[in-house]
Design a protein around this motif. Structure first.
Motif, PDB file in Angstrom:
ATOM      1  N   PRO A 394      21.393  -2.020  23.919  1.00 17.54           N
ATOM      2  CA  PRO A 394      21.091  -0.657  24.382  1.00 17.54           C
ATOM      3  C   PRO A 394      19.689  -0.198  24.018  1.00 17.54           C
ATOM      4  CG  PRO A 394      22.364  -0.555  22.365  1.00 17.54           C
ATOM      5  CD  PRO A 394      22.222  -2.011  22.694  1.00 17.54           C
ATOM      6  N   VAL A 395      18.692  -0.839  24.616  1.00 16.38           N
ATOM      7  CA  VAL A 395      17.293  -0.522  24.324  1.00 16.38           C
ATOM      8  C   VAL A 395      16.560  -0.254  25.630  1.00 16.38           C
ATOM      9  CG1 VAL A 395      15.153  -1.287  23.239  1.00 16.38           C
ATOM     10  CG2 VAL A 395      17.361  -1.987  22.264  1.00 16.38           C
ATOM     11  N   MET A 396      16.114   0.978  25.807  1.00 14.45           N
ATOM     12  CA  MET A 396      15.350   1.385  26.986  1.00 14.45           C
ATOM     13  C   MET A 396      13.867   1.399  26.664  1.00 14.45           C
ATOM     14  SD  MET A 396      15.337   5.064  29.033  1.00 14.45           S
ATOM     15  CE  MET A 396      16.988   4.937  29.729  1.00 14.45           C
ATOM     16  N   SER A 397      13.072   0.731  27.518  1.00 14.08           N
ATOM     17  CA  SER A 397      11.618   0.769  27.404  1.00 14.08           C
ATOM     18  C   SER A 397      11.073   1.588  28.559  1.00 14.08           C
ATOM     19  CB  SER A 397      11.040  -0.649  27.460  1.00 14.08           C
ATOM     20  OG  SER A 397      11.484  -1.425  26.367  1.00 14.08           O
ATOM     21  N   ILE A 398      10.350   2.662  28.249  1.00 13.71           N
ATOM     22  CA  ILE A 398       9.797   3.528  29.293  1.00 13.71           C
ATOM     23  C   ILE A 398       8.306   3.246  29.420  1.00 13.71           C
ATOM     24  CG2 ILE A 398       9.559   5.882  30.136  1.00 13.71           C
ATOM     25  CD1 ILE A 398      11.824   6.730  28.327  1.00 13.71           C
ATOM     26  N   LEU A 399       7.908   2.872  30.641  1.00 13.37           N
ATOM     27  CA  LEU A 399       6.521   2.509  30.929  1.00 13.37           C
ATOM     28  C   LEU A 399       5.948   3.476  31.966  1.00 13.37           C
ATOM     29  CD1 LEU A 399       8.498  -0.300  30.931  1.00 13.37           C
ATOM     30  CD2 LEU A 399       6.226  -1.325  30.712  1.00 13.37           C
ATOM     31  N   LYS A 400       4.698   3.856  31.805  1.00 10.31           N
ATOM     32  CA  LYS A 400       4.053   4.786  32.726  1.00 10.31           C
ATOM     33  C   LYS A 400       3.331   4.026  33.834  1.00 10.31           C
ATOM     34  CE  LYS A 400       1.937   8.306  30.899  1.00 10.31           C
ATOM     35  NZ  LYS A 400       0.905   9.135  30.203  1.00 10.31           N
ATOM     36  N   PHE A 401       3.422   4.561  35.080  1.00 13.98           N
ATOM     37  CA  PHE A 401       2.628   4.000  36.176  1.00 13.98           C
ATOM     38  C   PHE A 401       2.037   5.129  37.005  1.00 13.98           C
ATOM     39  CE2 PHE A 401       6.582   4.746  38.454  1.00 13.98           C
ATOM     40  CZ  PHE A 401       6.189   5.023  39.763  1.00 13.98           C
ATOM     41  N   HIS A 402       1.070   4.768  37.869  1.00 12.89           N
ATOM     42  CA  HIS A 402       0.371   5.767  38.671  1.00 12.89           C
ATOM     43  C   HIS A 402       0.583   5.587  40.168  1.00 12.89           C
ATOM     44  CE1 HIS A 402      -1.830   7.483  35.225  1.00 12.89           C
ATOM     45  NE2 HIS A 402      -1.852   6.233  34.771  1.00 12.89           N
ATOM     46  N   THR A 403       0.440   4.386  40.697  1.00 16.89           N
ATOM     47  CA  THR A 403       0.506   4.188  42.144  1.00 16.89           C
ATOM     48  C   THR A 403       1.629   3.233  42.522  1.00 16.89           C
ATOM     49  OG1 THR A 403      -0.980   2.266  42.216  1.00 16.89           O
ATOM     50  CG2 THR A 403      -2.004   4.472  42.223  1.00 16.89           C
ATOM     51  N   ILE A 404       2.024   3.288  43.793  1.00 18.17           N
ATOM     52  CA  ILE A 404       3.118   2.464  44.278  1.00 18.17           C
ATOM     53  C   ILE A 404       2.743   0.979  44.259  1.00 18.17           C
ATOM     54  CG2 ILE A 404       2.437   2.770  46.698  1.00 18.17           C
ATOM     55  CD1 ILE A 404       5.431   2.728  47.409  1.00 18.17           C
ATOM     56  N   GLU A 406       0.573  -0.482  42.336  1.00 18.52           N
ATOM     57  CA  GLU A 406       0.500  -0.898  40.930  1.00 18.52           C
ATOM     58  C   GLU A 406       1.881  -1.222  40.376  1.00 18.52           C
ATOM     59  OE1 GLU A 406       0.446   1.367  36.668  1.00 18.52           O
ATOM     60  OE2 GLU A 406      -0.379   2.407  38.417  1.00 18.52           O
ATOM     61  N   VAL A 407       2.852  -0.345  40.633  1.00 20.97           N
ATOM     62  CA  VAL A 407       4.166  -0.539  40.034  1.00 20.97           C
ATOM     63  C   VAL A 407       4.903  -1.717  40.660  1.00 20.97           C
ATOM     64  CG1 VAL A 407       5.578   1.006  41.483  1.00 20.97           C
ATOM     65  CG2 VAL A 407       6.112   0.713  39.055  1.00 20.97           C
ATOM     66  N   ILE A 408       4.681  -1.961  41.934  1.00 19.40           N
ATOM     67  CA  ILE A 408       5.301  -3.131  42.563  1.00 19.40           C
ATOM     68  C   ILE A 408       4.801  -4.407  41.887  1.00 19.40           C
ATOM     69  CG2 ILE A 408       5.348  -4.523  44.671  1.00 19.40           C
ATOM     70  CD1 ILE A 408       5.407  -1.862  46.241  1.00 19.40           C
ATOM     71  N   GLN A 409       3.489  -4.488  41.685  1.00 22.81           N
ATOM     72  CA  GLN A 409       2.924  -5.681  41.052  1.00 22.81           C
ATOM     73  C   GLN A 409       3.455  -5.841  39.627  1.00 22.81           C
ATOM     74  OE1 GLN A 409       0.397  -5.823  38.374  1.00 22.81           O
ATOM     75  NE2 GLN A 409       0.614  -8.074  38.480  1.00 22.81           N
TER      76      GLN A 409
END
Length: 492
Positions: A394-404, A406-409
């Protein structure tokens, strides 16, 4: 109440071969543990290579000479439906066994595991009379057609995270196809599989059709290398899956189906319904104490809502009730074992040491039982261990992104490809992302929703075949082509 009600239930602990319960030839047993209390529930017979050999020979004889292949489609369907009915009649006992052996909340066992188990058996019971080939046009005086036949003797190795469901996912399509099976349940959770074995006998399956051999890795290796096994179906870690592939080639070529690990991305755009996004992210990570192969443990959140998402996620997780799995109000139970507990705690410490920000949880709960607080990290970057490796906890890692783009890659930058999620109100954005993600299942605004009719399986290092749906059934089928020479005037 449940603990008192079923305190005196009889737990089957022997090996099932040819519809008979037998001791292991070595006489060895192993303890099966209640992870919530760390107490021994029972001692189970430990299957060896010799026991596997007996079980495979029983399955081989049942396939080659027994009545199972001569059963009509409706007779096979009748056996499967009777098994489903018996499981339903015994659902409270099965849920109790699943909970004490696995550590999951009784509410999950009753309301999630049992319904999906029943749906799977009943779904595949409907497939038995839908096994048909086709005729193929051919030049000259030939009548050419295909016919579908069962693959033969199947060795199945299932994991400990959802034992009843995994057993159904493996057994139901194999039964429907007309195969015979040797099943090895996980050494941590053999009890519900053995209980279903009792019900298989009651349902009228002929001897040798379904055999169950509990044991450890050496038992699975003996099954994977056995020369009389036609197919191996395995669900578990990628590391063990690679060993299964090696073992399966030891005594000749055989078919191998693998459903393996994952490190799934769940992408939340800033146009999302935030209440839905937070809820789905929590279900995607904390369902079954995080012990889910397609767990959406990499939560990518767009910059515009990142801070609010982190804050509200921390508040929500503190409302999640941890404790006794047999308490119907418990939402979060025990991890499967002390080994898994220590592995999760190691990853938590690694996350902290590499600079991730711990915003909730992060500790073992209590001194007895394998309980870990649901844990959330913010400010996680792609290069951190907790963002790359499967934790299975039960470990959630929250990562920030800016563009679509970018996040797909970034979402695809992993060796795994089992599941993925998208949360957005924009349907065009949803289609763009789902088309681009390299994953076997993509959940849009509904993380963790699975149905028996939809194929399930991964890309890349997450597996090489599909379970469930038509594809799951066809993985237990061989196609035979028949070409008959005839005279021109008798050609159909």
């Amino acid at each position: 109440m449940l603990a008192r009600r079923f305190f005196s239930i009889k737990l089957e602990t022997k090996i099932l071969i040819n519809n008979k319960w037998v001791d292991s030839l070595s006489g060895k047993t192993f303890p099966t543990i209640n992870p919530a209390t760390e107490e021994v529930i029972a001692h189970v017979q430990k299957g060896s290579a010799e026991d596997v050999d007996l079980a495979v020979n029983a399955a081989r004889a049942a396939f080659d000479f027994g009545p199972w292949r001569r059963f009509t489609a409706s007779q096979r369907a009748g056996c499967i439906r009777r098994l489903a009915d018996l499981i339903e009649e015994n659902k409270s006992e099965l849920a109790y066994i699943e909970t004490i052996n696995n550590g999951k909340p009784i509410s999950d066992s009753l309301n999630f595991d049992l319904p999906m188990t029943l749906d799977t058996y009943r779904y595949y019971a409907g497939y038995t009379d839908k096994v048909f080939g086709k005729t193929i046009p051919m030049s000259g005086p030939f009548f050419t057609y295909t016919k579908l036949e069962p693959v033969g003797v199947v060795g199945q190795i299932i994991p400990w995270n959802v034992p009843l469901i995994m057993q159904a996912w493996k057994l139901a399509p194999a039964m429907a196809a007309g195969c015979t099976v040797v099943l090895k349940p996980a050494e941590q959770t053999p009890l519900s599989a053995l209980k279903v074995g009792e019900l298989i006998i009651q349902a009228g399956f002929p001897p040798g059709v379904i055999n169950i051999v509990p044991g450890f890795g050496d038992t699975g290796a003996a099954l994977a290398t056995h020369k009389k096994v036609d197919k191996i179906a395995f669900t578990g870690s990628t590391e063990v899956g690679l060993e299964i592939v090696k073992n399966a080639g030891v005594n000749g070529l055989r078919r191998v189906s693998l459903e393996l690990g994952g490190k799934s991305p769940n992408i939340i755009f800033d146009d999302a319904d935030l209440d839905l996004a937070i809820s789905q992210a929590h279900i995607g990570v904390f369902l079954n104490q995080g012990q889910v192969c397609f767990s959406g443990s990499r939560v990518f959140v767009q910059a515009g809502i990142y801070d609010e998402f982190v804050s509200r996620s921390a508040s929500l997780i503190k409302c999640r009730k941890l404790g006794d799995p047999l308490d119907p109000t418990t939402q979060h139970g025990s991890q499967i074992s002390k080994v898994q507990l220590e592995k999760i705690l190691y990853y938590i410490e690694t996350g902290k040491s590499q600079g991730a920000k711990l915003i909730a949880g992060g500790k073992r709960l209590g001194l007895k039982g394998c309980f870990v607080e649901p844990t959330i990290f913010a400010d996680v970057t792609d290069d951190m261990t907790i963002a790359k490796e499967e934790i299975f906890g039960p470990v959630m890692s929250i990562l920030k992104f800016h563009t679509i783009d970018e996040v797909i890659q970034r979402a695809n930058n992993t060796n795994y490809g089992l599941g993925a999620g998208v949360v957005t109100r924009d349907i065009e954005k949803a289609f763009k992302v789902t088309n681009a993600l390299r994953a076997g299942t993509v959940f849009v605004n509904c993380y963790s929703v699975i149905t028996e009719g939809a194929p399930f399986g991964g890309f890349k290092q997450s597996g090489n075949d599909k379970e469930m749906g038509t594809e799951g059934f066809m993985s237990y089928i061989e196609k035979k082509t028949v070409v008959i020479k005839t005279s021109e005037d008798t050609l159909p």
